[in-house]
Write an enzyme that holds these catalytic residues in place. Structure first.
Site, mmCIF file in Angstrom:
data_model
loop_
_atom_site.group_PDB
_atom_site.id
_atom_site.type_symbol
_atom_site.label_atom_id
_atom_site.label_comp_id
_atom_site.label_asym_id
_atom_site.label_seq_id
_atom_site.Cartn_x
_atom_site.Cartn_y
_atom_site.Cartn_z
ATOM 1 N N ASP A 148 -12.167 62.375 15.672
ATOM 2 C CA ASP A 148 -11.896 61.170 16.833
ATOM 3 C C ASP A 148 -13.217 60.764 17.496
ATOM 4 O OD1 ASP A 148 -10.187 60.292 19.384
ATOM 5 O OD2 ASP A 148 -8.904 61.781 18.884
ATOM 6 N N HIS A 206 -11.644 59.344 24.322
ATOM 7 C CA HIS A 206 -10.384 59.343 23.318
ATOM 8 C C HIS A 206 -10.067 60.840 23.450
ATOM 9 C CE1 HIS A 206 -7.254 59.373 19.541
ATOM 10 N NE2 HIS A 206 -6.450 58.128 21.204
ATOM 11 N N SER A 526 -1.018 59.430 20.111
ATOM 12 C CA SER A 526 -3.011 60.684 20.247
ATOM 13 C C SER A 526 -2.422 61.635 20.907
ATOM 14 C CB SER A 526 -3.569 59.275 20.805
ATOM 15 O OG SER A 526 -3.851 58.901 19.906
#
Length: 866
Positions: A148, A206, A526
């Protein structure tokens, strides 16, 4: 739409075809295909040295970007005029793909900072709370790799249990982030060269949020980084690996992702999570190919299914399409923390427009004015005429939150010009949505049922005033506890059952970089994907010598919780929720499995009527199982007769039936039994509208309290080869002109000067195509060649495109400078003499052999002159 014209040229050499080039133009936006950079997969037994020798022997001027051992291939940059098809023709080459750019999926960032874990049903929804409390499982000893944006490993939520301070040194003894690597550097955007280093610190957020869902622990944090509410991740003692593949901005290339996947495997990760954005197509992509190889070696790949639920069918994301990968849908957390408005004794949550960006604080004297039609139903507020004769000055307008006609900014402008003090839009069909609005004007999204309640109260007493809360509070979310609206629908290009399973992904509180407030509530697949990754870590800890890999996926799918839509009566389609919402306690408790873990019935023409399933009893005593079947709602995106799937799906009761070779089966401990299933397609449903039907085959044990197990099946009623390919109703395909970074229309019969002009053939694909091409025919209808584009001849398999993005119709195009490849075996483009030609755009229909033109949808752009 921006288009960058890159003239394509090839070396004029004769090469014998040995491998397959996968032209990804149409599968992903052309801007996300990296020019002159390729992923190569070798045939088994071919070494890196042998491949380099083959490249050198054919005088390919290249630079190795990465070499992969498990994938058995390499990523290269090509400086000579060899294109992907030329590389694919080299001896020993199995597959070649252009390097493509992957994005961080767009997630919804709520205005709320936190929700109380004792009030929300996050872990209660999945049995994780019981696993924590009763079984004391925490994921200890299990390694999970996060591929990520990196992880803020200094966050105290990632400190080792018992550590007096946070994890302030990379991979230190007090840190649970024990592994990692930065493959790209801060400045990497996907459009420049990566600069790797050893520090995977997250500068976006994220990856930290994802990692916190897997294994964060914010229950006992003191000091500067106390969370707004205490919370705990799924596996709070898991060991984490942070593999950073994104810079501080931009995207990431496929070459980087493959390197991270192999590094995670070599570091000993048991599970890797990939919450990445991507298109929808076929499983033939390099990440899926490597994922399947890693799965066969014992590693589990978990991937997000995508956030394109508003697009209709065929939109499940590419990353999790591998046969052995797990594609994860999102379920909405049952509770959230929102500001509320009070009206006529009721309190209703609202989500303020992002361009307003703050809590609404209007005078308590403000009254409500709904916009409704002559039948008393709310209207959308897209027309100024809807305000005619209505006094809205200083009042709050209530309208319908259907955004198919106009955006939130246009509505806000109309309401403001009419003198309104604010605007509320009641979302359709359920929940709240993110809206933009306009700066300085109070506007918010409210739930659909809230809109109905406000309208009913207004009709009883129009003098009611509105109050606005000063602080957020815990409220049950409309549609909470079931599959999220934004979660993508399957099936994939081969009518395979994807997604596989679901996890909580809506309104999830987790870690965020300390430099960015430390905590955030986000929504998306996600978030659901790492929840499933953490769940598998709990399972692996609980079953130390137990099943791994695909067997674990099967157990989770067999024991998931089947759900219905919000206030619906039928089960959610398996093409939306997969096998259901993950239930970790069920998975750890079950004493039975069903193989296979799903059934693909395909379409009417290729209908797989008879199927066999095997029930295994690995319990300690003989068990009797009763076989049953429950149908799910069918999905119809073609009810309006148009060639492009309607994003507003029509849900139907098109139910298949299942006959069992025996309705009950007695299986001794440690033994298995095979049952024959005979399926019949739904009698309801119009085969010309291609409804996707599904359901679940269930085996229920006789012993009270034992876990029932099930598998999903999916099918399509009708002939899938007749599914429309291209959007011709909107005038596609069509020829336009590239001017700078814009596309402008051209008159029919225009005479082109390709020495000074660049054309683009625009198209919109509404479904996956095994072979999509654009070719040129002369005035005698003689084939002259395929358009020469950036990546070579314009043909190859292609995926479904989105419908609308940011209020604009999504389109793709072949950028063209007038040259063609005379055949699929040609290695160099040629210019055609002046004349009048036709451009023929053809999309092969699904499940056909590819005989031209019978198996293609063909459209002609006539009278093209140069």
């Amino acid at each position: 739409m921006k288009v960058t014209a890159i003239l394509s040229a090839l070396a004029a050499v004769t090469l014998v075809s040995a491998g397959t080039f996968h032209d990804l133009e149409g599968i992903v936006d052309s801007k996300d295909i990296v020019a002159n950079k390729f992923i190569i997969e070798y045939h088994d037994g071919i070494t890196h040295n042998a491949a380099r020798n083959a490249l050198n022997a054919r005088k390919v001027d290249y630079k190795v970007r990465n070499e992969y051992d498990i994938f058995n291939g390499a990523a290269i940059s090509v400086n000579s005029k060899h294109d992907g098809r030329a590389i694919a023709s080299l001896p020993g080459v199995k597959n070649v793909w252009p390097i493509t750019l992957h994005s961080i999926p767009t997630v919804q960032k709520n205005t709320a900072k936190a929700t109380d874990p004792e009030a929300v049903s996050l872990h209660h929804m999945t049995g994780v709370d019981i696993v924590h409390r009763k079984l004391k499982l925490t994921g200890k000893g299990v390694k999970v790799g996060i591929i990520d944006t990196g992880v803020d490993y200094k966050h105290p939520a990632f400190a080792a249990k018992g550590a007096k301070e946070g994890c302030f040194s990379r991979y230190g003894k007090d840190c649970r982030v024990k592994y990692g690597w930065d493959f790209v550097g801060d400045a990497y955007t996907g459009g420049n060269e990566p600069k790797p280093d050893s520090d995977p610190m997250d500068c976006q957020g994220h990856g930290s949020h994802v990692a916190g869902i897997v294994g964060g622990d914010a229950r006992n944090i003191t000091g500067a980084y106390v969370p707004p509410q205490p919370w705990v991740g799924v596996a709070p003692e898991v060991t984490l690996g942070a593999y950073r593949v994104f810079g501080c901005n931009g995207n990431s290339g496929t070459d980087v992702l493959l390197a991270a996947m192999e590094k995670a495997f070599n570091d000993g990760m048991n599970i890797i999570n990939m919450s990445l954005g991507g298109g929808s197509s076929y499983k033939g992509n390099p990440t899926a190919a490597l994922g399947d190889k890693l799965a066969k070696m014992g590693l589990t790949l978990i991937a997000s299914a995508g956030n394109d639920g508003s697009e209709g069918v065929w939109m499940v994301g590419n990353t999790g399409l591998g046969d052995d990968s797990t594609s994860v849908a999102s379920f909405t957390n049952a509770y959230g923390r929102f500001y509320t408005l009070g009206y006529a004794g009721g309190n209703y949550a609202y989500n303020p427009a992002s361009n307003f960006g703050k809590v609404i604080d209007l005078p308590a004297s403000a009254t409500l004015v709904p916009l409704f039609d002559k039948n008393g139903a709310l209207v959308d507020g897209c027309d100024a005429a809807q305000y005619t004769g209505i006094d809205v000055k200083g009042k709050v307008v209530l309208g319908l939150g259907d955004y198919t006609r106009c955006g939130s900014g246009a509505r806000a402008t109309i309401a403001k010009n009419a003198g309104a003090a604010g605007l509320l839009t009641a979302t359709t069909p359920v929940g709240m949505t993110n809206i933009g609005g306009i700066e300085g004007f109070p506007m918010a999204s409210i739930e659909n049922l809230a809109g109905e309640a406000l309208l009913a109260a207004y009709k009883k007493n129009a003098a009611n005033t509105i109050s606005w809360s000063k602080n957020p509070s815990d409220v049950m979310i409309e549609g909470g506890g079931t599959v999220s609206d934004f979660s993508s629908y399957g099936l994939d290009g081969d009518l395979r059952s994807k997604p596989d399973i679901g996890g909580p992904g809506g309104n999830i509180l987790s870690t965020y970089p300390l430099a960015k407030s430390g905590y955030a509530v986000l929504s998306g697949t996600s978030m659901s994907s790492p929840y499933v990754a953490g769940s598998q870590a709990l399972f692996y800890e609980g079953k130390k010598n137990g099943p791994r890999g695909l067997e674990t996926r099967k157990i989770f799918k067999n024991t998931a919780t089947l759900t219905k839509p919000w206030k619906g009566k039928n089960l959610v389609s398996a093409a939306k929720q997969g096998a259901g919402l993950i239930n970790v306690m069920n998975a750890l408790s079950t004493s039975a499995t069903i193989t296979p873990d799903h059934i693909d019935l395909l379409d009417t023409v290729n209908f797989r009527k008879t199927q066999k399933i095997t029930i295994k009893n690995f319990g300690k005593k003989t068990e009797t199982y009763t076989l049953s079947h429950t149908a799910a709602e069918a999905l119809n995106s073609y009810y309006d007769g148009k060639g492009y799937p309607n994003p507003a799906i029509k849900f139907e009761e098109d139910f298949a039936t299942v006959a069992f070779s025996q309705s009950k089966v007695k299986i001794p401990a440690g033994k298995s039994a095979t049952i024959t299933l005979t399926f019949a397609e739904p009698k309801a449903g119009d085969a010309k509208q291609f409804p996707i039907y599904s359901g679940y085959v269930i085996a229920t044990p006789a012993t009270e309290g034992s876990v029932a197990v099930h598998i999903p099946y999916t099918g399509l009623k009708g002939d899938v080869s007749q599914v429309p390919m291209m959007d011709v109703q909107r005038g596609y395909p069509k020829l336009s002109k590239v001017v700078g970074s814009s596309i402008v229309p051209v008159p029919a019969g225009k005479t082109w000067d390709f020495s000074r002009e660049t054309a683009v053939v625009l198209y919109r694909l509404g479904s996956h195509s095994p072979d999509f091409s654009a070719s040129v025919y002369d005035d005698k209808n003689t084939f002259k060649g395929y358009l020469a584009t950036t990546n070579g001849p314009a043909y190859g398999f292609a995926g479904r495109q989105k419908n609308i993005k940011d209020g604009q119709i999504v389109q793709a195009g072949y950028v063209w400078d007038g040259e063609v490849f005379a055949s699929k075996n040609s290695t160099a483009p040629v210019a055609l003499p002046s004349g009048t030609y036709s451009i023929v755009v053809a999309a092969q229909k699904k499940f056909t052999k590819g005989a031209y033109p019978a198996d293609f949808e063909v459209y002609t752009i006539p009278n093209v002159k140069w």
